[in-house]
Scaffold this motif. Structure first.
Motif, PDB file in Angstrom:
ATOM      1  N   GLU A 150       0.828  -1.199   0.000  1.00 56.01           N
ATOM      2  CA  GLU A 150       0.000   0.000   0.000  1.00 56.01           C
ATOM      3  C   GLU A 150       0.865   1.254   0.000  1.00 56.01           C
ATOM      4  O   GLU A 150       0.498   2.281  -0.570  1.00 56.01           O
ATOM      5  N   GLN A 151       2.036   1.162   0.624  1.00 56.74           N
ATOM      6  CA  GLN A 151       2.966   2.288   0.614  1.00 56.74           C
ATOM      7  C   GLN A 151       3.900   2.247  -0.594  1.00 56.74           C
ATOM      8  O   GLN A 151       4.766   3.095  -0.749  1.00 56.74           O
ATOM      9  N   PRO A 182      -8.224   3.101   1.712  1.00 57.59           N
ATOM     10  CA  PRO A 182      -7.640   2.749   0.405  1.00 57.59           C
ATOM     11  C   PRO A 182      -8.682   2.721  -0.713  1.00 57.59           C
ATOM     12  O   PRO A 182      -8.382   3.113  -1.858  1.00 57.59           O
ATOM     13  N   VAL A 210      -9.590   6.342  -1.606  1.00 53.25           N
ATOM     14  CA  VAL A 210      -8.517   6.951  -2.401  1.00 53.25           C
ATOM     15  C   VAL A 210      -8.595   6.462  -3.842  1.00 53.25           C
ATOM     16  O   VAL A 210      -8.548   7.256  -4.797  1.00 53.25           O
ATOM     17  N   ALA A 254      -8.066  12.728  -2.926  1.00 54.16           N
ATOM     18  CA  ALA A 254      -7.335  11.460  -2.790  1.00 54.16           C
ATOM     19  C   ALA A 254      -6.012  11.658  -2.056  1.00 54.16           C
ATOM     20  O   ALA A 254      -5.635  10.863  -1.179  1.00 54.16           O
ATOM     21  N   ALA A 258      -4.895   9.975   1.518  1.00 50.34           N
ATOM     22  CA  ALA A 258      -3.814   8.989   1.500  1.00 50.34           C
ATOM     23  C   ALA A 258      -2.641   9.373   2.374  1.00 50.34           C
ATOM     24  O   ALA A 258      -1.924   8.509   2.881  1.00 50.34           O
ATOM     25  N   ARG A 259      -2.438  10.689   2.565  1.00 51.97           N
ATOM     26  CA  ARG A 259      -1.215  11.125   3.236  1.00 51.97           C
ATOM     27  C   ARG A 259      -1.036  10.555   4.645  1.00 51.97           C
ATOM     28  O   ARG A 259       0.064  10.087   4.973  1.00 51.97           O
ATOM     29  N   LEU A 319      -0.397   6.073   1.709  1.00 47.57           N
ATOM     30  CA  LEU A 319      -0.886   5.153   0.687  1.00 47.57           C
ATOM     31  C   LEU A 319      -0.415   5.620  -0.688  1.00 47.57           C
ATOM     32  O   LEU A 319      -0.842   6.657  -1.185  1.00 47.57           O
ATOM     33  N   ARG A 320       0.451   4.878  -1.323  1.00 45.53           N
ATOM     34  CA  ARG A 320       1.001   5.254  -2.616  1.00 45.53           C
ATOM     35  C   ARG A 320       0.501   4.350  -3.748  1.00 45.53           C
ATOM     36  O   ARG A 320       0.494   4.764  -4.904  1.00 45.53           O
TER      37      ARG A 320
END
Length: 886
Positions: free
Chosen positions: A596-597, A730, A733, A759, A763-764, A768-769
């Motif tokens: 997820e990161q 997630p 996002v 988003a 996510a920050r 979450l990338r």
């Protein structure tokens, strides 16, 4: 100083040997043996305090006492030294006075007493004054004289204490003297060299064997030295035994059973000196490997403890176990000799002592030694009954095949039909992952008439373990619930093994999870984790925490998942769990969070460990989730074909009855199939998922399919549902990014920009990338080309990932560290602030009104969470994380 051989002397023939006095005692320093290794560490020990009055070298026969002191006397001792070797029956004072005369010291002319009679007080005083009047100190070595007479000890103590530190007595003995040693220790006027000090190190043992022409590999020397416990004579006997062997390394194991020469030596040098009563006590106490106080009483009566204490003082190869009061153990060779002698003299007594030893260990709940002694007398039903009586099924199920208890139980003959025996074989079959053998053993119980409550409870537990991976999850859940009821119905019986509670809770949690009852699974696993923590069952604690982390992953709470998985990983590390006995779930959760990161390297490492983990109690949930994260990793690496194949293989293994797990896996296929242009296949997978799952994640997939089919309105509606405020972060996002892509295609850049900002803000906090890396090219370009947006969210471009997701050179985006996964507590943040102010540990403790140890604990936690090893690095990284002002 006069030398003589260590062999039996002949004063008439040996020219360097002085005539012995009529009352005994042989003057002269003996020669060193041919295979002699000088040991500087022991010479340094003797020389540690040159001013001490007494050097006591007290150890059993054959430990190298004489050789050591000969080496010291000829290389390090002062010039004025006399050596006296005593034979049995020799008298001390005539030999002692003659030694003084040889040193040129005027001695009293009065008569010396015979035997153990006391010295005349005038003579004793004159002896002390004569020595004290010497300008230089003298050293007298007394080899082989046991100071066992209180009268002699009193006179010798007087002389030692009244010679003005001019006399240094080196006493070599097999039995501690009856001198007031406690006083010498308190006054620090004595140096002691004991059996443990004299034991050869592996390097010293190798040197002795080399001198004997028997060079061995380091591992062979270690094996041999562990068996001999560094006993010098044992090592020499072993060297002689191996000397004629072509491959000594291959035959080192044979030395373990070689007892002829060693037995003769021990019989002649140790046992022959003791009375039949002492020999009986020694043989009785040799049955267990370690003699504990209660066991000593059970085997030898209340006088046995005192007898053992006395024997330990006279050095008959008995030693106290360090750190355990009144616990004793024999040297292995001596123990084996005593057992063999007992078996030869009274085999019935040996069997009785074995059973009494086993019964005592069983009453104390010490199953492994109890099992060893039951097996020694082939008491198989008693051996199996140990497991049933103590509810020790968890130990059998979780222990690996090398565990001593498992090895003893495997020796039970297969022909026995006793219910306890059958259950033990069934449990071992489960531990060895042989379900067919388990089913055969359980079938044997079908014809048993009323096997008893203990057997029924154990059978329910084993059936539940067998059902962890049953084809039908309903069967798995029902068996787990039945085991829970059996445990409750015992009326507190489960207290005999508190580890059964977390085991049953873990099985119940898995059963609920396979059925899709996530809240029920969470409740059961939380109970299991708490019970495992209280019982100290770390492997089960790791499993429960790992499964809870997987549930958090499925619910989109990656922060909680990371915290639970990190706790599980620390617990596994503290417990020393190796990969072969490690539950998979924690590593899978860590891989999920890393993905997820978009930290592909970390995710790959976690997936690799999870794939190799081989926890005895496997389960379909962990296997399915491992396939899911492995497929995600392959897709993130650009290999969608392998990702789809990985999910397909997992679906084949699951079958159709695990509907919840099947739906979770099928849902993963939808975006990958769409990316390959397989819209029809994606829609078919979505239809299968809709039958079992509902919610924001399904809505997101539905929107993607509808958009691919050209239904923009339906896609917008589905994306709106996926972005509901109650949806997992997630999914929200990904839904916002999908809506952004739809809006860009529809020509609404302002609304699209708003969606991507939403988003990024969502996510920050969790870093979450992955959704951004998997977003469409127009969405990624929107973020990269908006310099203000890219600068404000530079965290997005860290770690690994495709080049398209990274900022262009010169874009003004600065690299910074991702936020730590595990958040610092309020107290840790306060300590971090003090570290930034350069306060010391003591100053922080005073400032916060807490102990220094508490400050150190907070600092260790800060360093671990920030991934650094030094305080200044923690402050620097914390500023990069914006935890501290720059």
């Amino acid at each position: 100083m006069v030398r003589r051989s260590q062999d039996e002397p002949s004063s008439a023939d040996h020219e360097s040997y002085r005539a012995a006095p009529a009352t005994g005692g042989w003057p002269g320093i003996p020669d060193r043996p041919r295979q002699f290794v000088s040991r500087a560490r022991l010479l340094d020990l003797i020389d540690a305090d040159p001013g001490c009055s007494l050097v006591l070298v007290s150890a059993p026969a054959g430990t190298g006492k004489t050789s050591l002191v000969v080496d010291w006397a000829t290389t390090r001792a002062p010039e004025r030294l006399e050596w006296i070797t005593f034979d049995a029956g020799d008298v001390l004072w005539p030999a002692f006075v003659e030694a003084l005369g040889r040193l040129g010291i005027a001695v009293p002319a009065g008569p010396l007493p015979p035997g153990d009679a006391p010295l005349d007080s005038r003579v004793r005083r004159e002896l002390a004054v004569a020595i004290a009047s010497e300008p230089e100190a003298i050293t007298i070595v007394m080899d082989g004289f046991d100071v066992s007479s209180a009268v002699v000890a009193d006179d010798l103590d007087f002389v030692l204490r009244h010679t003005g530190h001019r006399l240094r007595l080196v006493l070599l003995t097999r039995a501690d003297p009856v001198l007031p040693l406690y006083r010498y220790r308190l006054e620090e006027s004595m140096t002691e060299v004991r059996m443990a000090d004299l034991a050869l190190t592996d390097e010293e043992a190798a040197a002795v064997l080399d001198l004997m022409g028997v060079p061995l590999r380091a591992d062979s020397v270690h094996l041999l030295n562990a068996r001999t416990r560094g006993w010098v004579t044992g090592t020499r006997f072993a060297g002689k035994f191996l000397g004629d062997h072509e491959d000594p390394d291959a035959d080192v194991g044979d030395v373990m059973g070689e007892s002829g020469s060693i037995a003769e030596y021990l019989m002649g040098e140790v046992l022959a000196a003791h009375s039949p009563e002492v020999l009986d006590l020694l043989m009785t106490m040799s049955v267990p490997d370690t003699v504990e106080p209660g066991l000593a009483v059970a085997l030898g009566g209340h006088s046995a403890v005192r007898g053992l204490s006395s024997l330990a003082r006279v050095n008959v190869f008995i030693e106290r176990v360090p750190g355990h009061a009144e616990h004793y153990r024999f040297h292995p060779f001596f123990r084996d000799l005593l057992r063999a002698e007992l078996g030869y003299r009274a085999p019935g007594t040996l069997l009785d002592l074995q059973r009494r030893t086993a019964d005592w260990y069983a009453r104390e709940g010490m199953l492994t030694p109890a099992a060893r002694h039951y097996a020694a007398i082939e008491a198989w039903t008693d051996l199996a009954g140990l497991v049933t009586d103590h509810d020790a099924w968890r130990q059998l199920l979780l222990a690996d095949g090398t565990h001593p208890l498992v090895q003893e139980l495997r020796a039970i003959p297969t022909a026995l039909e006793d219910p306890d025996v059958v259950l033990v074989r069934a449990a071992l079959a489960l531990a060895e992952r042989d379900p067919a053998a388990f089913d055969r053993e359980v079938a044997r119980l079908s014809g048993a008439t009323d096997p008893g409550e203990d057997v029924r409870r154990a059978l329910a537990l084993l059936l539940a373990v067998r059902g962890r991976d049953a084809a039908d999850p309903r069967e798995s859940a029902a068996l787990a619930d039945a085991a829970g009821l059996a445990l409750v119905s015992t009326g507190g019986r489960a207290e005999s093994d508190p580890g059964l509670v977390p085991l049953v809770c873990a099985m119940q949690g898995l059963g609920h999870l396979r059925e899709g009852d996530v809240p029920g699974a969470r409740d059961a696993l939380r109970l299991g984790a708490d019970a495992a923590d209280r019982a100290g069952e770390l492997a089960l604690l790791v499993e429960c925490l790992g499964l809870l982390a997987l549930i958090a992953c499925c619910e989109g709470d990656t922060t909680r998942a990371a915290t639970l998985a990190a706790r599980a990983a620390r617990t596994a590390s503290d417990a020393g769990l190796t990969v072969c006995v490690l539950p998979r779930a924690p590593r899978i959760a860590q891989a999920w969070v890393a993905l997820e990161q978009f930290d592909l390297r970390a995710a790959s490492e976690h997936v690799d460990v999870a794939a190799r983990a081989d926890f005895v109690l496997g389960d379909p949930v962990s296997n399915a989730m491992l396939a899911l994260v492995t497929a995600r990793l392959r897709a993130a690496q650009g290999d969608r074909a392998t990702a789809i194949a990985t999910i397909g293989a997992a679906l084949e293994r699951l079958g159709t009855q695990d509907a919840w797990l099947v739906a979770r896996l099928r849902l993963e296929l939808v975006p990958w199939l769409l990316a390959r242009g397989e819209t029809t296949e994606a829609n078919e997978e979505l239809a299968r998922v809709d039958d079992e799952l509902a919610g924001p994640a399904v809505s997101l997939a539905a929107g993607q399919v509808r958009l691919a089919q050209g239904d923009d309105v339906a896609a917008a509606t589905a994306y709106a549902r996926s972005r509901d405020q109650h949806a997992p972060v997630p999914v929200r996002v990904a839904g916002s990014l999908a809506e952004c892509a739809r809006l860009l295609r529809a020509g609404a850049p302002v609304q699209a920009h708003r969606a991507v900002v939403e988003a990024l803000q969502l996510a920050r906090p969790s870093t979450l990338r992955r959704p951004f890396h998997e977003a469409s090219v127009p969405v990624r370009q929107l973020i990269q080309q908006d310099r203000q947006l890219a600068t404000a969210h530079a965290w997005l471009f860290e770690r690994t990932g495709p080049a398209a997701a990274r900022p262009r050179p010169g874009s003004g985006v600065e690299s910074r560290q991702p936020a730590p996964v595990e958040q610092l507590t309020e107290k840790e943040m306060e300590v971090l602030g003090h570290l930034a102010a350069l306060l010391t540990t003591d100053e922080i403790a005073a400032e916060m009104y807490i102990s220094v140890n508490t400050v150190r604990t907070h600092v260790r936690n800060i360093l671990r969470k920030l991934g650094v090893t030094r305080r200044n690095a923690a402050v620097r990284v914390a500023r990069e994380y914006e935890l501290l002002p720059g």
